[in-house]
Design a protein around this motif. Structure first.
Motif, PDB file in Angstrom:
ATOM      1  N   ASP A 206      -5.905 -11.640 -35.433  1.00 24.23           N
ATOM      2  CA  ASP A 206      -4.518 -11.228 -35.245  1.00 24.23           C
ATOM      3  C   ASP A 206      -3.627 -12.238 -35.956  1.00 24.23           C
ATOM      4  O   ASP A 206      -3.571 -13.412 -35.565  1.00 24.23           O
ATOM      5  CB  ASP A 206      -4.147 -11.200 -33.750  1.00 24.23           C
ATOM      6  CG  ASP A 206      -4.985 -10.206 -32.952  1.00 24.23           C
ATOM      7  OD1 ASP A 206      -5.694  -9.400 -33.573  1.00 24.23           O
ATOM      8  OD2 ASP A 206      -4.940 -10.259 -31.715  1.00 24.23           O
ATOM      9  N   ASP A 207      -2.909 -11.772 -36.969  1.00 23.54           N
ATOM     10  CA  ASP A 207      -2.106 -12.732 -37.725  1.00 23.54           C
ATOM     11  C   ASP A 207      -1.239 -11.986 -38.730  1.00 23.54           C
ATOM     12  O   ASP A 207      -1.242 -10.749 -38.797  1.00 23.54           O
ATOM     13  CB  ASP A 207      -3.007 -13.735 -38.453  1.00 23.54           C
ATOM     14  CG  ASP A 207      -2.376 -15.125 -38.529  1.00 23.54           C
ATOM     15  OD1 ASP A 207      -1.134 -15.205 -38.602  1.00 23.54           O
ATOM     16  OD2 ASP A 207      -3.126 -16.117 -38.522  1.00 23.54           O
ATOM     17  N   ARG A 208      -0.526 -12.779 -39.529  1.00 34.12           N
ATOM     18  CA  ARG A 208       0.318 -12.208 -40.575  1.00 34.12           C
ATOM     19  C   ARG A 208      -0.457 -12.128 -41.889  1.00 34.12           C
ATOM     20  O   ARG A 208      -1.203 -13.053 -42.242  1.00 34.12           O
ATOM     21  CB  ARG A 208       1.584 -13.042 -40.763  1.00 34.12           C
ATOM     22  CG  ARG A 208       2.534 -13.023 -39.576  1.00 34.12           C
ATOM     23  CD  ARG A 208       3.813 -13.766 -39.894  1.00 34.12           C
ATOM     24  NE  ARG A 208       3.546 -15.173 -40.208  1.00 34.12           N
ATOM     25  CZ  ARG A 208       4.431 -15.990 -40.769  1.00 34.12           C
ATOM     26  NH1 ARG A 208       5.634 -15.530 -41.103  1.00 34.12           N
ATOM     27  NH2 ARG A 208       4.131 -17.244 -41.005  1.00 34.12           N
ATOM     28  N   TYR A 209      -0.229 -11.043 -42.616  1.00 35.49           N
ATOM     29  CA  TYR A 209      -0.840 -10.811 -43.915  1.00 35.49           C
ATOM     30  C   TYR A 209       0.259 -10.357 -44.863  1.00 35.49           C
ATOM     31  O   TYR A 209       1.382 -10.069 -44.444  1.00 35.49           O
ATOM     32  CB  TYR A 209      -1.950  -9.762 -43.811  1.00 35.49           C
ATOM     33  CG  TYR A 209      -3.062 -10.175 -42.869  1.00 35.49           C
ATOM     34  CD1 TYR A 209      -4.231 -10.761 -43.353  1.00 35.49           C
ATOM     35  CD2 TYR A 209      -2.941 -10.004 -41.488  1.00 35.49           C
ATOM     36  CE1 TYR A 209      -5.249 -11.158 -42.498  1.00 35.49           C
ATOM     37  CE2 TYR A 209      -3.950 -10.405 -40.619  1.00 35.49           C
ATOM     38  CZ  TYR A 209      -5.094 -10.981 -41.133  1.00 35.49           C
ATOM     39  OH  TYR A 209      -6.093 -11.387 -40.283  1.00 35.49           O
ATOM     40  N   VAL A 233       5.364  -8.947 -46.128  1.00 32.61           N
ATOM     41  CA  VAL A 233       4.637  -9.607 -45.050  1.00 32.61           C
ATOM     42  C   VAL A 233       4.617  -8.701 -43.831  1.00 32.61           C
ATOM     43  O   VAL A 233       5.649  -8.152 -43.439  1.00 32.61           O
ATOM     44  CB  VAL A 233       5.279 -10.961 -44.700  1.00 32.61           C
ATOM     45  CG1 VAL A 233       4.522 -11.634 -43.558  1.00 32.61           C
ATOM     46  CG2 VAL A 233       5.318 -11.870 -45.924  1.00 32.61           C
ATOM     47  N   PHE A 234       3.433  -8.552 -43.229  1.00 34.42           N
ATOM     48  CA  PHE A 234       3.299  -7.694 -42.053  1.00 34.42           C
ATOM     49  C   PHE A 234       2.218  -8.261 -41.140  1.00 34.42           C
ATOM     50  O   PHE A 234       1.419  -9.113 -41.548  1.00 34.42           O
ATOM     51  CB  PHE A 234       2.973  -6.254 -42.457  1.00 34.42           C
ATOM     52  CG  PHE A 234       1.865  -6.139 -43.476  1.00 34.42           C
ATOM     53  CD1 PHE A 234       0.540  -6.003 -43.090  1.00 34.42           C
ATOM     54  CD2 PHE A 234       2.157  -6.175 -44.837  1.00 34.42           C
ATOM     55  CE1 PHE A 234      -0.470  -5.902 -44.022  1.00 34.42           C
ATOM     56  CE2 PHE A 234       1.154  -6.072 -45.787  1.00 34.42           C
ATOM     57  CZ  PHE A 234      -0.175  -5.942 -45.385  1.00 34.42           C
ATOM     58  N   THR A 235       2.203  -7.800 -39.911  1.00 42.45           N
ATOM     59  CA  THR A 235       1.261  -8.295 -38.901  1.00 42.45           C
ATOM     60  C   THR A 235       0.168  -7.265 -38.661  1.00 42.45           C
ATOM     61  O   THR A 235       0.444  -6.061 -38.574  1.00 42.45           O
ATOM     62  CB  THR A 235       1.996  -8.601 -37.584  1.00 42.45           C
ATOM     63  OG1 THR A 235       3.008  -9.583 -37.826  1.00 42.45           O
ATOM     64  CG2 THR A 235       1.035  -9.123 -36.534  1.00 42.45           C
ATOM     65  N   THR A 237      -3.587  -6.565 -36.331  1.00 43.52           N
ATOM     66  CA  THR A 237      -4.512  -6.986 -35.289  1.00 43.52           C
ATOM     67  C   THR A 237      -5.907  -7.142 -35.890  1.00 43.52           C
ATOM     68  O   THR A 237      -6.226  -6.569 -36.937  1.00 43.52           O
ATOM     69  CB  THR A 237      -4.565  -5.950 -34.158  1.00 43.52           C
ATOM     70  OG1 THR A 237      -4.933  -4.675 -34.710  1.00 43.52           O
ATOM     71  CG2 THR A 237      -3.213  -5.833 -33.475  1.00 43.52           C
ATOM     72  N   LYS A 238      -6.740  -7.936 -35.241  1.00 45.28           N
ATOM     73  CA  LYS A 238      -8.087  -8.165 -35.736  1.00 45.28           C
ATOM     74  C   LYS A 238      -8.875  -6.866 -35.767  1.00 45.28           C
ATOM     75  O   LYS A 238      -8.832  -6.075 -34.825  1.00 45.28           O
ATOM     76  CB  LYS A 238      -8.798  -9.192 -34.853  1.00 45.28           C
ATOM     77  CG  LYS A 238     -10.211  -9.508 -35.298  1.00 45.28           C
ATOM     78  CD  LYS A 238     -10.834 -10.601 -34.454  1.00 45.28           C
ATOM     79  CE  LYS A 238     -12.240 -10.928 -34.939  1.00 45.28           C
ATOM     80  NZ  LYS A 238     -12.854 -12.048 -34.178  1.00 45.28           N
ATOM     81  N   TRP A 256      -4.363 -13.028 -46.326  1.00 52.42           N
ATOM     82  CA  TRP A 256      -3.893 -13.761 -45.149  1.00 52.42           C
ATOM     83  C   TRP A 256      -2.767 -14.705 -45.550  1.00 52.42           C
ATOM     84  O   TRP A 256      -2.821 -15.369 -46.579  1.00 52.42           O
ATOM     85  CB  TRP A 256      -5.061 -14.550 -44.556  1.00 52.42           C
ATOM     86  CG  TRP A 256      -4.672 -15.445 -43.422  1.00 52.42           C
ATOM     87  CD1 TRP A 256      -4.337 -15.081 -42.151  1.00 52.42           C
ATOM     88  CD2 TRP A 256      -4.563 -16.878 -43.460  1.00 52.42           C
ATOM     89  NE1 TRP A 256      -4.041 -16.197 -41.396  1.00 52.42           N
ATOM     90  CE2 TRP A 256      -4.172 -17.308 -42.179  1.00 52.42           C
ATOM     91  CE3 TRP A 256      -4.788 -17.831 -44.466  1.00 52.42           C
ATOM     92  CZ2 TRP A 256      -3.982 -18.649 -41.865  1.00 52.42           C
ATOM     93  CZ3 TRP A 256      -4.601 -19.165 -44.166  1.00 52.42           C
ATOM     94  CH2 TRP A 256      -4.198 -19.576 -42.872  1.00 52.42           C
TER      95      TRP A 256
END
Length: 278
Positions: A206-209, A233-235, A237-238, A256
């Motif tokens: 879970d992070d920003r990409y 840039v967007f978020t 989930t894993k 990432w």
């Protein structure tokens, strides 16, 4: 006399073996030459003593001794400067890692030299024998460990080319090169001639990409799980996400976003430098 009872023969063997241990390394460090220099110093000291004991005039003996001391001092100073500066590139890589990732971010590194981040897999180093004998295990377990740990960082060294081909292919597909040493999690895509790409992107945590180049959002439409991406840039989930791009043929990357928040462009074709000194 046997070699074991003759110190000179043992010294000669040590002279050859210590130099061979340095010369045969694929990525030698400067301090690997120190055992050879230590043994060579014994012979140099013997030669200096013999020279001083020779029946020559005192002024000449003094001149030879002075010249020898000066030469040894200059060479020692040169070697010290070289050793001191030789790991400047390594320190630069470690500083880059500190800027890009947090201390708890896991990394995959096969060299065993990157000690600044937790290792994603239990084998933090594999030699040639292990890479061959455990090839199937590495291919099966390393990708799973990387994704379970959420490793966003991959460090490449000269041993990368000798990893099992399937593992090497996985790393090349899921990590994109920031430079020759550091690769970060991401995928590279090629939009075909038809102007429509349909593929998947696996978010390792879970992070920003972000998508690069940013211009792909202006020239076409990028959809992730059916939702149009309007900002670079967007978020996520894993897990696995469906990616569709409609636009002119070309290339794009989903990557990432590092700790420092700076977007970056993959640099392909650069050679690793961390484990290459000479």
């Amino acid at each position: 006399r046997s070699a074991a009872s003759d110190p000179d023969l043992l010294l000669l063997a040590a002279l050859a073996s210590t130099f061979a241990s340095f010369a045969l390394q694929r990525a030698p460090y400067p301090y690997s030459l120190l055992p050879f220099l230590g043994v060579a110093g014994i012979f140099a000291a013997r030669g200096a003593a013999a020279l001083l004991e020779a029946r020559i005039r005192a002024p000449l003996r003094l001149g030879f001794a002075t010249a020898l001391v000066v030469i040894l001092a200059l060479q020692s100073a040169a070697l010290a400067r070289f050793v001191q500066a030789s790991n400047a590139g390594q320190l630069a890589v470690l500083r880059r890692i500190a800027e890009l990732t947090s201390p708890e971010d896991a990394a995959y590194d096969n060299s065993g030299g990157y000690v600044s981040r937790p290792h994603a897999y239990s084998y933090f180093y594999t030699d040639s024998f292990l890479r061959e004998s455990l090839a199937e295990t590495l291919v099966r377990e390393v990708p799973r460990a990387i994704e379970d740990r959420g490793a966003v960082l991959h460090l490449r060294d000269l041993r990368f080319e000798t990893l099992p081909p399937a593992l090497r292919g996985y790393l090349l597909e899921h990590f994109q090169p920031l430079d020759g040493d550091v690769a970060l999690w991401g995928r590279h895509y090629v939009v075909p001639a038809g102007g429509r790409l349909a593929d998947v992107f696996r978010a390792v945590r879970d992070d920003r990409y972000f998508v690069t180049p940013e211009s792909v959002l202006e020239r076409g439409r990028l959809l992730v799980d059916g939702e149009q991406v309007r900002e670079p840039v967007f978020t996520l989930t894993k897990g696995e996400h469906h990616v569709v791009y409609e636009g002119p043929p070309g290339e794009l990357d989903i990557l990432w976003l590092p700790r420092d928040g700076r977007r970056w462009q993959p640099q392909h074709g650069l050679a690793p430098t961390f484990s290459r000194i000479f």
